[in-house]
Scaffold this motif. Structure first.
Motif, PDB file in Angstrom:
ATOM      1  N   THR B  54       0.826  -1.152   0.004  1.00  0.00           N
ATOM      2  CA  THR B  54      -0.025   0.014   0.270  1.00  0.00           C
ATOM      3  C   THR B  54       0.926   1.211  -0.217  1.00  0.00           C
ATOM      4  O   THR B  54       2.243   0.945   0.002  1.00  0.00           O
ATOM      5  CB  THR B  54      -1.103   0.006   1.402  1.00  0.00           C
ATOM      6  OG1 THR B  54       0.074   0.394   2.444  1.00  0.00           O
ATOM      7  CG2 THR B  54      -1.602  -1.315   1.525  1.00  0.00           C
ATOM      8  N   TYR B  68      -5.361  -0.949   3.308  1.00  0.00           N
ATOM      9  CA  TYR B  68      -6.000  -1.480   2.124  1.00  0.00           C
ATOM     10  C   TYR B  68      -6.475  -0.242   1.241  1.00  0.00           C
ATOM     11  O   TYR B  68      -6.835  -0.412   0.048  1.00  0.00           O
ATOM     12  CB  TYR B  68      -6.983  -2.737   2.466  1.00  0.00           C
ATOM     13  CG  TYR B  68      -8.284  -2.370   3.271  1.00  0.00           C
ATOM     14  CD1 TYR B  68      -9.330  -1.592   2.466  1.00  0.00           C
ATOM     15  CD2 TYR B  68      -8.466  -2.391   4.347  1.00  0.00           C
ATOM     16  CE1 TYR B  68     -10.472  -1.333   3.011  1.00  0.00           C
ATOM     17  CE2 TYR B  68      -9.441  -1.988   5.189  1.00  0.00           C
ATOM     18  CZ  TYR B  68     -10.641  -1.477   4.426  1.00  0.00           C
ATOM     19  OH  TYR B  68     -11.775  -1.050   5.091  1.00  0.00           O
ATOM     20  N   TRP B  71      -4.126   0.716  -1.313  1.00  0.00           N
ATOM     21  CA  TRP B  71      -3.603  -0.364  -2.141  1.00  0.00           C
ATOM     22  C   TRP B  71      -2.935  -0.042  -3.250  1.00  0.00           C
ATOM     23  O   TRP B  71      -3.529   0.563  -4.200  1.00  0.00           O
ATOM     24  CB  TRP B  71      -4.738  -1.298  -2.361  1.00  0.00           C
ATOM     25  CG  TRP B  71      -4.134  -2.759  -2.793  1.00  0.00           C
ATOM     26  CD1 TRP B  71      -4.171  -3.290  -3.946  1.00  0.00           C
ATOM     27  CD2 TRP B  71      -3.941  -3.772  -1.810  1.00  0.00           C
ATOM     28  NE1 TRP B  71      -3.663  -4.395  -4.138  1.00  0.00           N
ATOM     29  CE2 TRP B  71      -3.429  -4.993  -2.769  1.00  0.00           C
ATOM     30  CE3 TRP B  71      -3.771  -3.936  -0.457  1.00  0.00           C
ATOM     31  CZ2 TRP B  71      -2.869  -6.263  -2.267  1.00  0.00           C
ATOM     32  CZ3 TRP B  71      -3.320  -5.034   0.003  1.00  0.00           C
ATOM     33  CH2 TRP B  71      -2.908  -6.269  -0.873  1.00  0.00           C
TER      34      TRP B  71
END
Lengths: 286, 314
Positions: B54, B68, B71
């Motif tokens: 990330t 996330y 990402w």
């Protein structure tokens, strides 16, 4: 073996030269620690190897007395960093020794541990810098940032390999007859470890603990990343003794460096006999 | 008598129960160490792997579990391959290694040879010579920082040796700063080589050496045919320890130069430290760290397997 006088002369000359090179940096710092501010940055003809007017001002200064009006008073004294170094290195030693000694005994006597020895070698191999980001994340999650006990926990893990390997070689060397006699007497295995083995190993335990303590006391990088203000250790505090306002506080830094350098050098000479064993992970004995 | 034999005569403690008790105790005894190792390997590795995929940074305003949302797949790993500053830092680390380790080894070996037999004053000289390795590395860094100031003692000594004023600004010249850093490393770690090699030299049997002298062997021949084969393992251990520690080099160097001037003395640990604390691109740092860990793990397993194979062959 008989040696020629020429060889003896050469040997002493070479060894004296090596000792001189070894001592010059140490001597310079010791001398700087006792120099008054006027001599800190003397150059050329004014540069002297010994303080012209020896003073304890530098030590007074780092403990809060501003001896000279040329430099501003410190907003924090060296007392707490010294305490922080002492506490974190001591508790770290305790953690490493407790976990390392019992694991070493488990491996030495019962072959327990599986992959542990290899994992501990790998732990030593990796640069600490390569795991510090997750450690910083974990430590802030666990509220361990900027605490001496948080430092102690990571110190305990980092020096665990040394405690483990040192104690394993000590246990391997120990004759087993006494333990076996105690077992015949009906002692349980656990009791033998606590009541017979550990008391017999008092001297090796002490040497190993001192060795681990020196390693913990010597850390700079980990404390630099995990402490910010409240519980900085001596090396981190020392590096902060310079600013655009004051410049390098040469004498004060040297005084602090002297305080930081004395315990490990002293302890190291005390446990000389075991240094090789410790540093080579027990692969070599003196 | 072994404990198994003893237990045979002791009907109250059958061997099987005895072994069982030992195994359980062994497991309990190793448990704390196992847990500590798991704690410092599993979580950090997983976290590192996660954020390395990330763009997460402590400044991104998200807690790391929500990384996330940033990402970026393998972009960080692609960047690692093209990171010139990383590769130069690696090169500098290698340079320190290939200069310092051999110099430390040769100096340490020479000193150890001088200390091989007893002579008056040996203990005192020995204690003096091993002092540097016990000085806190950060403090050693500060010692050499002072020594290499342009008005400092190194230039003073050089001036009196050369008979003219020398005012070299060691730590602000890219080449000389590197040299100064290496001098500090050699000062601090030659004693380690000395200590280990001396422990090895002492184990060489004296009668063999005497026999070789009687047969007219030169010192070099004696060293090559008697001493060296016996010390092989010790030499490998000593070199391995220094190579590993050299790769991590940080404390002394960072205090002396902070990686500067510019990036002239920026080694791998200093580079990672800087992008961790200044650039704060933690996702990217995690990717670099994982690549290094992976390479080192493979190298370590390879080295251990190779050594085990050689031992079997011998």
């Amino acid at each position: 073996m008989r040696r020629s006088p020429a060889f003896e002369a050469f040997r002493y000359a070479a060894i004296l030269l090596a000792c001189a090179i070894t001592l010059v940096p140490i001597l310079w710092m010791v001398s700087m620690a006792f120099k008054p501010i006027a001599e800190w940055q003397a150059t050329g003809a004014d540069l002297t190897w010994f303080p012209k007017e020896p003073t304890l001002d530098n030590f007074r200064y780092i403990f809060g007395e501003s001896g000279s009006n040329l430099i501003v008073a410190l907003d924090r004294t060296a007392a707490k960093p010294i305490l922080s170094s002492l506490l974190s290195a001591s508790l770290g030693t305790l953690i490493a020794m407790a976990a390392g000694t019992s694991a070493a005994y488990g491996l030495s006597r019962f072959g327990a541990g599986g992959n542990l020895p290899l994992a501990l070698i790998q732990l030593r191999l990796f640069p600490p810098m390569a795991v510090m980001i997750p450690v910083m994340m974990m430590w802030s999650f666990l509220n361990l940032m900027d605490t001496w006990w948080g430092l102690a926990l990571i110190y305990g893990i980092v020096t665990l390999p040394f405690a483990f390997w040192l104690m394993k070689t000590f246990f391997d060397d120990m004759p087993r007859e006494i333990e076996e006699a105690a077992l015949v007497e009906g002692c349980s295995r656990g009791r033998v470890f606590w009541r017979i083995t550990l008391p017999m190993m008092r001297a090796p335990l002490a040497s190993a603990a001192l060795f681990v303590f020196i390693l913990n006391w010597s850390d700079y990088l980990i404390a630099l990343l995990l402490t910010t203000r409240e519980w900085v250790t001596i090396p981190v505090y020392m590096a902060s003794l310079s600013s655009s306002m004051t410049g390098q506080l040469y004498g004060a830094k040297a005084a602090l460096g002297l305080i930081a350098a004395v315990p490990p050098v002293f302890l190291g000479i005390m446990i000389q006999r075991h240094l090789v064993r410790g540093l080579t992970f027990g692969a070599l004995k003196q | 008598m072994t404990s198994a034999e003893i237990s045979k005569d002791m009907p109250a403690r059958p061997a099987a129960r005895e072994a069982d008790e030992g195994a359980r105790l062994g497991l309990r005894l190793t448990l704390p160490a196992q847990l500590l190792v798991l704690f410092i390997s599993v979580f950090p590795l997983l976290m590192q792997l996660y954020i390395s995929l990330t763009d997460w940074s402590p400044l991104s305003g998200l807690g790391w579990p929500r990384a996330y949302e940033l990402w970026n797949g393998f972009a960080n790993y692609v960047d690692v391959a093209g990171d010139g500053r990383l590769w130069s830092a690696l090169g500098r680390t290698a340079l320190v290694m290939v200069v310092c380790v051999p110099v430390e080894f040769l100096l340490g070996l020479a000193l150890a040879t001088l200390f091989a037999d007893s002579f008056p004053g040996k203990r005192v000289f020995y204690s003096i010579l091993i002092m540097p390795m016990m000085v806190v590395p950060a403090v050693a860094g500060y010692m050499f920082y002072m020594l290499f100031q342009s008005g400092g003692p190194v230039n003073d000594i050089l001036s009196s040796l050369l008979g003219m004023p020398v005012t070299v600004a060691w730590l602000s010249d890219p080449m000389l700063a590197m040299l100064a850093v290496m001098v500090a490393d050699i000062w601090q770690w030659t004693p380690l080589m000395f200590l280990i090699l001396l422990a090895g030299l002492v184990g060489v049997p004296e009668d063999q050496m005497k026999a070789a002298t009687l047969l007219g062997a030169s010192p070099w021949q004696k060293f090559r045919t008697i001493v060296l084969p016996r010390m092989k393992t010790i030499i490998i251990i000593a070199l391995a320890i220094r190579v590993i520690e050299c790769f991590k080099i940080f404390d002394t160097l960072f205090i002396m130069t902070g990686g500067g001037p510019g990036v002239a003395t920026e080694t791998i640990s200093v580079y990672i430290y800087k992008i961790t604390t200044q650039d704060l691109i933690w996702g990217y740092v995690a990717a670099i760290a994982l690549v290094i860990l992976l390479v080192l793990s493979v190298a370590c397993v390879w080295a251990i397997k190779r050594m085990a194979r050689k031992e079997r062959a011998a």
